[in-house]
Design an enzyme around this catalytic site. Structure first.
Site, mmCIF file in Angstrom:
data_model
loop_
_atom_site.group_PDB
_atom_site.id
_atom_site.type_symbol
_atom_site.label_atom_id
_atom_site.label_comp_id
_atom_site.label_asym_id
_atom_site.label_seq_id
_atom_site.Cartn_x
_atom_site.Cartn_y
_atom_site.Cartn_z
ATOM 1 C CG PHE A 288 3.326 6.767 -3.246
ATOM 2 C CD1 PHE A 288 4.415 7.393 -2.694
ATOM 3 C CD2 PHE A 288 3.218 5.380 -3.116
ATOM 4 C CE1 PHE A 288 5.391 6.668 -2.023
ATOM 5 C CE2 PHE A 288 4.190 4.652 -2.444
ATOM 6 C CZ PHE A 288 5.271 5.290 -1.895
ATOM 7 C CD GLN B 220 0.622 -3.919 -3.702
ATOM 8 O OE1 GLN B 220 1.079 -3.444 -2.668
ATOM 9 N NE2 GLN B 220 -0.335 -3.335 -4.376
ATOM 10 C CG HIS C 95 6.695 -2.902 -4.320
ATOM 11 N ND1 HIS C 95 7.541 -2.224 -5.167
ATOM 12 C CD2 HIS C 95 6.197 -1.986 -3.458
ATOM 13 C CE1 HIS C 95 7.560 -0.944 -4.813
ATOM 14 N NE2 HIS C 95 6.752 -0.776 -3.792
ATOM 15 C CG LEU D 261 10.064 -1.968 -0.661
ATOM 16 C CD1 LEU D 261 9.159 -2.363 -1.824
ATOM 17 C CD2 LEU D 261 9.209 -1.622 0.554
ATOM 18 C CD GLU E 95 3.736 2.994 -5.807
ATOM 19 O OE1 GLU E 95 3.621 1.757 -5.780
ATOM 20 O OE2 GLU E 95 2.789 3.768 -5.636
ATOM 21 N NE ARG F 249 3.069 -0.171 -4.211
ATOM 22 C CZ ARG F 249 3.248 -0.097 -2.900
ATOM 23 N NH1 ARG F 249 2.816 -1.069 -2.120
ATOM 24 N NH2 ARG F 249 3.840 0.943 -2.361
ATOM 25 C CG HIS G 35 5.245 -5.116 -1.086
ATOM 26 N ND1 HIS G 35 6.332 -4.934 -0.272
ATOM 27 C CD2 HIS G 35 4.497 -3.993 -0.966
ATOM 28 C CE1 HIS G 35 6.237 -3.737 0.319
ATOM 29 N NE2 HIS G 35 5.129 -3.164 -0.072
ATOM 30 N NE ARG H 102 -0.612 -2.385 0.849
ATOM 31 C CZ ARG H 102 0.496 -1.650 0.693
ATOM 32 N NH1 ARG H 102 0.417 -0.338 0.555
ATOM 33 N NH2 ARG H 102 1.675 -2.234 0.650
#
Lengths: 588, 234
Positions: free
Chosen positions: A119, A240, A242, A252, A255, A286, A353, A398
């Site tokens: 990730f 954030q 995304h 969404l 990731e 991100r 996001h 994050r």
């Protein structure tokens, strides 16, 4: 006023991951606990999390919680509090194993252990090479986790108040929290819930943006209630984006697609992330990937007739991997982008996001606020966990999969803190103030009485346009200043919201108006805090101040709604047991 | 811009003696792709129109309704696929709270009745309980249920006996726990279903399979439970 009062040891507002994990703790401890949720718990937005939950289990490659901690601190652009980050990363393996014991259907490796995938920003040896740390249930990890936690609460006989919306926090003359007011949606009745301790687990507020991956219910109710009760909000400038929301639809795409080997392409078919992040490439954090994508579009290398998005290519993974590891994504792409990713790339754009900021807490889940010279004095009886809280583990950005982790780690720790507080400090209930329900009754009465005011849908659209255009991926002074003025006008209009539906039974018009009041508080906090921060850090990318400025700005903002003022407090630089991780340049 | 006609079930217990169908005409713009997009637009025009919704991507299970006679999620239904006037009604067979909002108490009661959680009384190991990928695969097609109730409220057996027949959603969940190698109470779970109504009211009409927005197959899960009952009887 004859508002009915119901009394509990603990009241939890919110039935998502954090609320349910805390509820389990309290129910199993035998405390009389009420969980309020606007929606049936499994409809909470935790259900939409896809890619995974991070923990240094080391099931695939060598991993250590210290590496997870390093990645999280670096991901946060050194705005995260290192005591809270250590607590979360150190606890992560136990938290994930516990979920497995609860029955969560994780994917498995050949040896029977939990499957882990790569990730964004997850590395070995403090940034050297990518590591498989994200524990996954296909691309439905949030669904698997939320249902498992709900199921476990069924087993524990937790008492749910389904489709109850909390309206306001009740504080007594000393400022202690003694309960909440709430609206039972089915009857339209308002109640006072009197409690020894209250936990907010009310989730995010991504609906302040026009384009968001968030559900309709993500309206920042807990934050609105805090502002109205005179409590500050922390780090609200950090939102954030995304990288991979479906262009146009906002839905969404995890990731985890890039974790499994998917890549981003510009109009020239170039894998452009190799240029921006030579080491981690498409798996950079991100904020970094979103800015790179936005730059590609700004510099004319966007795709499609309007050159306004980039492409997420995954057909090279082959149908087997896609169907086994990313089945939900395939379904979403077919339904919302009209493409089958087995054959074609998915058009994507950075989309709002996640809210890194929120209600200030420490790693024990206790809400803290400044008092005198001390920036962090416990607010007695008040706790917060999950996206609505700011512990702060995510700082200015994050890392993917740290949100699900945050929910269970801090849901549990807040639950433990509440048990201790109730048992050791609260032999009985504090008195309710005489005016406990007045603010809520006045809000609802105004809505019932208002005619010829502002339409909810219009004001909401104006708010979303403002936030979207003034506080996006890239920000600048002129734009933010305009945004502060514009959002103040929106807030004025929000005082005059009117609804035509004046009935009591399941009046969703009323609920939407009350939600919009909360959203507007969050939107104001966002623009005021963003306008004031004269640096670039994590998700706050400021064209006029393109560099991080640790000397002046390595500090948390605190927004106070009463006069829309800001104060600041230091970042916690002392971890619990390991050495401080000092700031470095953030390259990937 | 194209106009579309809708006919929507309306009932407010405070003001309406009985339910009625209300006609709406609405302009369909380029962004009105899913039925939920149009409902949101209608809500802005007439804020008394009541329905549940949340994630708008088919994972929360809030916006199940009866669309032109078939249960489905508004957020996953393409407006362009619907014939006019589009008839929208609440999920059939459950008490109606208001408009498209039904009282799901009975549905969840049945879900709760199957003990929807893994029971394992062996002391937990320090690490995860091991499960082979093959054993884990047994849960695919079961754990993904979103509790939208489209299946159970399309099932005639559930309409007739909502208090006695567990219904497709609850039975799918029952098999999800039976199939989990970590669960230790299969025989208790089978006892719990061995009843003329709880399991055996399923007459394989298969409406549940037809309407499931997640493409799950409760009928197959029910068949597997029946197989296990036969197996333990011989």
């Amino acid at each position: 006023m004859g508002v009915p009062v119901r009394r509990f040891d603990a009241v939890i507002v919110g039935g998502g991951g954090a609320g349910l994990r805390a509820a389990l703790q309290l129910s199993e401890a035998g405390l009389k606990t009420a969980v309020l949720s606007k929606v049936f718990p499994t409809r909470s937005h935790t259900v939409a999390a896809q890619g995974g939950i991070s923990a240094s289990l080391g099931n695939v490659q060598e991993d250590h919680w210290q590496w997870h901690m390093y990645d999280t601190v670096k991901g946060s652009d050194w705005l995260g509090d290192q005591d809270a980050i250590e607590f979360m990363c150190r606890t992560a393996p136990d938290a994930v194993v516990e979920l497995e014991h609860f029955g969560m259907p994780f994917d498995r490796l050949e040896n029977g252990k939990i499957y882990q995938r790569p990730f964004g920003g997850h590395t070995q040896h403090n940034g050297k090479t990518p590591v498989q740390r994200a524990c996954a249930a296909a691309d439905r990890t949030g669904h698997a986790m939320l249902h498992t936690l709900y199921q476990r609460n069924v087993r524990a006989n937790t008492q749910f108040f389904v489709e109850w919306m909390a309206l306001d926090l009740i504080r007594d003359a000393e400022g202690d929290v003694v309960g909440v007011t709430a609206l039972e949606m089915e009857t339209g009745e308002i109640y006072v819930l009197h409690a020894k301790a209250v936990l907010f687990a009310t989730g995010g507020a991504g609906r302040i943006y026009a384009a968001s991956t968030n559900a309709f219910i993500n309206t920042g109710d807990g934050l609105g209630m805090c502002v109205r009760a005179g409590l500050p909000l922390e780090d609200m400038e950090f939102w954030q984006f995304h990288p991979t929301g479906v262009a146009g639809a906002g839905v969404l795409i995890t990731e985890g697609v890039r974790g499994e080997g998917g890549i981003l392409l510009n109009a020239n078919g170039e894998r452009f992330m190799e240029r921006y992040a030579p080491n981690l490439k498409d798996l950079a954090p991100r904020d970094f990937v979103s800015r790179s994508m936005e730059l590609e579009v700004l510099e004319g290398r966007g795709c499609g007739p309007h050159k306004d998005h980039v492409l997420l290519k995954l057909d090279h993974l082959g149908p087997d991997i896609i169907n086994q590891r990313l089945p939900g994504i395939r379904e979403i792409a077919i339904k919302f982008a009209g493409v089958d990713p087995i054959k074609e790339p998915i058009p994507v754009i950075p989309t709002c996001h996640y809210m890194m900021g929120g209600i200030p807490t420490n790693y024990r889940g206790e809400v803290v606020a400044p008092k005198g010279d001390d920036p962090e004095v416990r607010v007695n009886g008040f706790y917060a966990a999950g996206e609505c809280a700011c512990a702060s583990v995510h700082g200015a950005n994050r890392l993917g999969t740290n949100s699900l982790l945050d929910l269970v780690v801090f849901g549990k720790s807040a639950g433990d803190s509440m048990i201790k507080y109730i048992r050791e400090e609260m032999p009985t209930w504090k008195d309710l103030p005489a005016d406990a329900a007045d603010r809520s009754l006045a809000r609802v009465a105004r809505l019932d009485g208002q005619t010829g005011g502002e339409e909810v849908a219009d004001v909401r659209a104006a708010m979303q346009r403002t936030v979207q255009s003034r506080a996006g991926v890239f920000r600048n002074d002129a734009n933010l200043k305009l945004g502060v003025d514009e959002i103040a006008q929106v807030a004025d209009r929000a005082r005059l919201l009117q609804i035509k539906d004046k009935s009591k039974v399941f009046n969703t018009a009323r609920v939407e108006a009350l939600e919009l009041e909360n959203l507007v508080e969050v939107a104001v906090a966002t623009l005021v805090a963003a306008e004031a921060r004269k640096e670039s850090r994590g998700a706050h990318a400021h064209d006029d101040y393109p560099k991080r400025d640790d000397d002046n700005w390595m500090k948390h903002s605190l927004f106070f709604g009463s006069d829309r003022s800001l104060r600041y407090k230091p970042v916690h630089t002392k971890p619990l047991s390991v050495d401080y991780i000092p700031p470095k340049e953030r390259t990937f | 811009m194209k106009k579309m006609r809708f006919s929507i079930y309306r009932y407010n217990p405070e003001t309406d003696a009985k339910p009625y169908m209300q006609d709406y005409e609405v302009e369909i713009g380029p962004k009105d792709i899913k039925l939920l997009d149009v409902l949101t637009k209608l809500k802005a025009m007439d804020d008394t129109l009541s329905f549940r919704r949340s994630c708008r991507e088919g994972i929360c299970g809030s916006d199940g309704m009866n669309i032109n006679g078939k249960n489905g999620l508004a957020c996953l239904t393409d407006v362009a696929s619907l014939s006019e006037p589009v008839a929208l009604r609440p999920l059939p067979g459950l008490p109606i709270v208001r408009d498209l909002i039904v009282d799901m108490t009975q549905f969840f009661k049945q879900y709760h009745s199957i003990k929807p959680y893994v029971v394992n009384n062996t002391p937990a190991p320090e690490r995860e309980r091991l499960q082979s990928p093959e054993d884990r695969k047994e849960l695919d097609g079961l754990y993904e249920c979103i509790l939208c109730a489209c299946c159970s409220t399309s099932c005639p057996s559930f309409w007739w006996n909502p208090d006695k027949f567990v219904g497709p959603a609850g039975l799918l969940a029952a098999y999800r726990f039976i199939a989990d190698t970590r669960d230790e109470i299969t025989s208790e779970r089978l006892d719990n279903l061995e009843d003329p109504y709880r399991l055996f009211r399923c007459h394989t009409i298969m409406n549940c399979v037809d309407v499931c927005p997640k493409h799950l197959n409760p009928t197959r899960a029910i068949g597997k439970i029946k197989d296990l009952m036969v197996k333990r009887a011989v």
